[in-house]
Design an enzyme around this catalytic site. Sequence first.
Site, PDB file in Angstrom:
ATOM      1  N   GLU A 179       0.983  -0.995  -0.020  1.00  0.00           N
ATOM      2  CA  GLU A 179       0.132  -0.082   0.254  1.00  0.00           C
ATOM      3  C   GLU A 179       1.062   1.062   0.005  1.00  0.00           C
ATOM      4  O   GLU A 179       1.342   1.579   0.923  1.00  0.00           O
ATOM      5  CB  GLU A 179      -0.887  -0.155   1.177  1.00  0.00           C
ATOM      6  CG  GLU A 179      -1.905  -1.201   1.139  1.00  0.00           C
ATOM      7  CD  GLU A 179      -2.913  -1.004   0.511  1.00  0.00           C
ATOM      8  OE1 GLU A 179      -3.336   0.257   0.048  1.00  0.00           O
ATOM      9  OE2 GLU A 179      -3.935  -2.063  -0.052  1.00  0.00           O
TER      10      GLU A 179
ATOM     11  N   CYS B 210      -2.160   9.647   2.776  1.00  0.00           N
ATOM     12  CA  CYS B 210      -1.724   8.935   1.221  1.00  0.00           C
ATOM     13  C   CYS B 210      -2.662   9.308   0.549  1.00  0.00           C
ATOM     14  O   CYS B 210      -2.337   9.326  -0.728  1.00  0.00           O
ATOM     15  CB  CYS B 210      -1.564   7.562   1.535  1.00  0.00           C
ATOM     16  SG  CYS B 210      -3.137   6.649   2.052  1.00  0.00           S
TER      17      CYS B 210
HETATM   18  P1  NAD Z   1       7.439   5.055   7.866  1.00  0.00           P
HETATM   19  O1  NAD Z   1       8.852   6.049   7.800  1.00  0.00           O
HETATM   20  O2  NAD Z   1       6.799   4.873   9.180  1.00  0.00           O
HETATM   21  O3  NAD Z   1       7.761   3.603   7.086  1.00  0.00           O
HETATM   22  C1  NAD Z   1       6.744   2.603   6.958  1.00  0.00           C
HETATM   23  C2  NAD Z   1       7.243   1.544   7.598  1.00  0.00           C
HETATM   24  O4  NAD Z   1       8.445   0.885   6.888  1.00  0.00           O
HETATM   25  C3  NAD Z   1       7.829   1.625   9.116  1.00  0.00           C
HETATM   26  O5  NAD Z   1       7.298   0.508   9.924  1.00  0.00           O
HETATM   27  C4  NAD Z   1       9.344   1.435   9.108  1.00  0.00           C
HETATM   28  O6  NAD Z   1       9.764   0.955  10.316  1.00  0.00           O
HETATM   29  C5  NAD Z   1       9.371   0.785   8.000  1.00  0.00           C
HETATM   30  N1  NAD Z   1      10.941   1.121   7.306  1.00  0.00           N
HETATM   31  C6  NAD Z   1      11.570   2.083   7.022  1.00  0.00           C
HETATM   32  N2  NAD Z   1      12.456   1.937   6.368  1.00  0.00           N
HETATM   33  C7  NAD Z   1      12.845   0.824   6.218  1.00  0.00           C
HETATM   34  C8  NAD Z   1      13.946   0.098   5.647  1.00  0.00           C
HETATM   35  N3  NAD Z   1      15.214   0.781   4.901  1.00  0.00           N
HETATM   36  N4  NAD Z   1      13.769  -1.557   5.596  1.00  0.00           N
HETATM   37  C9  NAD Z   1      12.580  -2.032   6.237  1.00  0.00           C
HETATM   38  N5  NAD Z   1      11.463  -1.437   6.790  1.00  0.00           N
HETATM   39  C10 NAD Z   1      11.555   0.060   6.708  1.00  0.00           C
HETATM   40  O7  NAD Z   1       6.338   5.527   6.736  1.00  0.00           O
HETATM   41  P2  NAD Z   1       6.615   6.516   5.343  1.00  0.00           P
HETATM   42  O8  NAD Z   1       7.052   5.193   4.539  1.00  0.00           O
HETATM   43  O9  NAD Z   1       7.197   7.762   5.585  1.00  0.00           O
HETATM   44  O10 NAD Z   1       5.002   6.384   5.185  1.00  0.00           O
HETATM   45  C11 NAD Z   1       4.488   7.828   4.379  1.00  0.00           C
HETATM   46  C12 NAD Z   1       4.246   7.092   2.843  1.00  0.00           C
HETATM   47  O11 NAD Z   1       3.437   5.902   2.960  1.00  0.00           O
HETATM   48  C13 NAD Z   1       3.871   7.805   2.071  1.00  0.00           C
HETATM   49  O12 NAD Z   1       4.335   7.710   0.573  1.00  0.00           O
HETATM   50  C14 NAD Z   1       2.165   7.539   1.869  1.00  0.00           C
HETATM   51  O13 NAD Z   1       1.382   7.912   0.720  1.00  0.00           O
HETATM   52  C15 NAD Z   1       2.538   6.086   2.237  1.00  0.00           C
HETATM   53  N6  NAD Z   1       1.147   5.667   2.595  1.00  0.00           N
HETATM   54  C16 NAD Z   1       0.327   4.894   1.923  1.00  0.00           C
HETATM   55  C17 NAD Z   1      -0.983   4.532   2.515  1.00  0.00           C
HETATM   56  C18 NAD Z   1      -1.751   3.787   1.585  1.00  0.00           C
HETATM   57  O14 NAD Z   1      -2.678   2.963   2.219  1.00  0.00           O
HETATM   58  N7  NAD Z   1      -1.666   3.361   0.374  1.00  0.00           N
HETATM   59  C19 NAD Z   1      -1.193   4.857   3.715  1.00  0.00           C
HETATM   60  C20 NAD Z   1      -0.507   5.627   4.433  1.00  0.00           C
HETATM   61  C21 NAD Z   1       0.593   6.177   3.787  1.00  0.00           C
END
Ligand code: NAD
Length: 471
Positions: free
Chosen positions: A223, A257
Amino acid sequence: MATSDTIPEPNTDLEQISDVAAELRRTFDGGATRSIEWRDRQLAALGRLVSENADAFVAALQADLGKPTLEALTADLVMVTDSAKAARKSLKKWMAPRRVSTPLQSQPAKSWLQSEPLGVALIISPWNYPVQLLMLPVIGAVAAGNCVVMKPSEVTPHVSALVAELVPRYLDSKCFRVIEGGVAETTALLEQRFDHIFYTGNGAVGRIVMEAAARHLTPVTLELGGKSPCIVDKSANLEVAAKRIAWGKWMNAGQTCIAPDYVLVHEDVEAELVDKLANCVRAFYGEDPRESGDYARIVNSRHIKRLQSLLKESGDVVVGGEVNEDERYFAPTILRNVPPESPVMSDEIFGPILPVLRVRDVDEAIAFVTSRDKPLALYAFTESQEIEAKILERTSSGGAAINATIFQASNPNLPFGGVGPSGTGSYHGKASFDTFSHQKSVLRKPTRFDLKFLYPPYRPAMAKMIRKSLG
Ligand code: NAD
């Protein structure tokens, strides 16, 4: 707002992660999660986990994101309690085998699809709706009869700590684990074999997750995000369009998102739309949104800096632009005269900046959208059915809404997910159950008849007959 000395530290031992999946798989193999009674009990407990601790969740969401209470209740908590209730109601129907017809050449036989749980699911969630985006997939996984490892985001430490404290108190601890932490802990988790990985977050980490999953041939749901456009045609009801765009954009300070990322508006109505959007900012949050209790904060200083850098060389600030890093405050901001190649138009904004770009007509808007990555959501504001149909037919996006923003994600009958770079797979409602299930195809034949011509030695007459049937 929380101060740095009150931020909870995760207490995860990397060693303990090394066989978490195997431990849960042993429970799963023992059959503990299969019965409808177990699933129903866990879903009820999950609902209680949220409802009985609603105040603590609201406080944690305020500490992490400055979330207004109403947004915390509706967009995080109610989504979870409603989904758990709906899943309990539908569980029997979802689990029931589904009969399908059997063609003549396979007769006599009965055929059906039987849902079976996948096993042990890993759910990795992000920080922007940290309760909902963790618990909604968990509901699907439990309804489908799986064991679950939950990895909340380290970026929202208060919510993560609360989830880690409550899950063992409410849910069957032989079947559920919460692993807190960031990159190191997630990397250790991804080395293990899961039966499904459900990841919500940015596309760069999505690639890491998919690569890790490929080593074990584990299926994934991704997602992800992207730049969700908002097309405003000159036939649109501008008053309503402005309100709905403003609401979807500045809820959670744009950290949604499916928030409208940017607006493509017909040149004839651009000035009027910008005026109306500016009026909405004042009407929603007052003369100084910093004083408003209804406006969230940016999750951390890194994101404040990232957003600030997007304002450079990205057109004219007509509303907002003010930043207070200590308070993690970033004003609702509207940009005009934005060059399409400017920084604010390159990556997903994920914050309260709304670029408004003029287009000559809807064809130019469609060409703009289709020349970029397929977004998670697309919004169109128009009173013309013809324009609506044209936009829906000629663009591709995970979901879409006409004369609305965000609401497509609140209908559990509409599967939620992206397409291409905005994601793979979907969930919500029955789609969540299907995501965490395998649809086993089953055929049963009676033994009273046994057609001899199936077996060698084959009869030439049979081959002749089949050759003829090819046409
Ligand atoms: P985040 O930084 O919390 O990361 C998401 C998860 O990935 C966390 O649990 C984190 O620990 C893990 N993570 C981070 N780096 C990692 C790595 N190198 N290796 C393994 N795991 C790792 O959140 P984010 O990515 O900043 O979230 C924002 C993004 O998510 C935006 O692009 C947003 O559009 C998207 N998003 C999508 C949805 C959807 O439903 N499609 C919902 C919310 C957010």
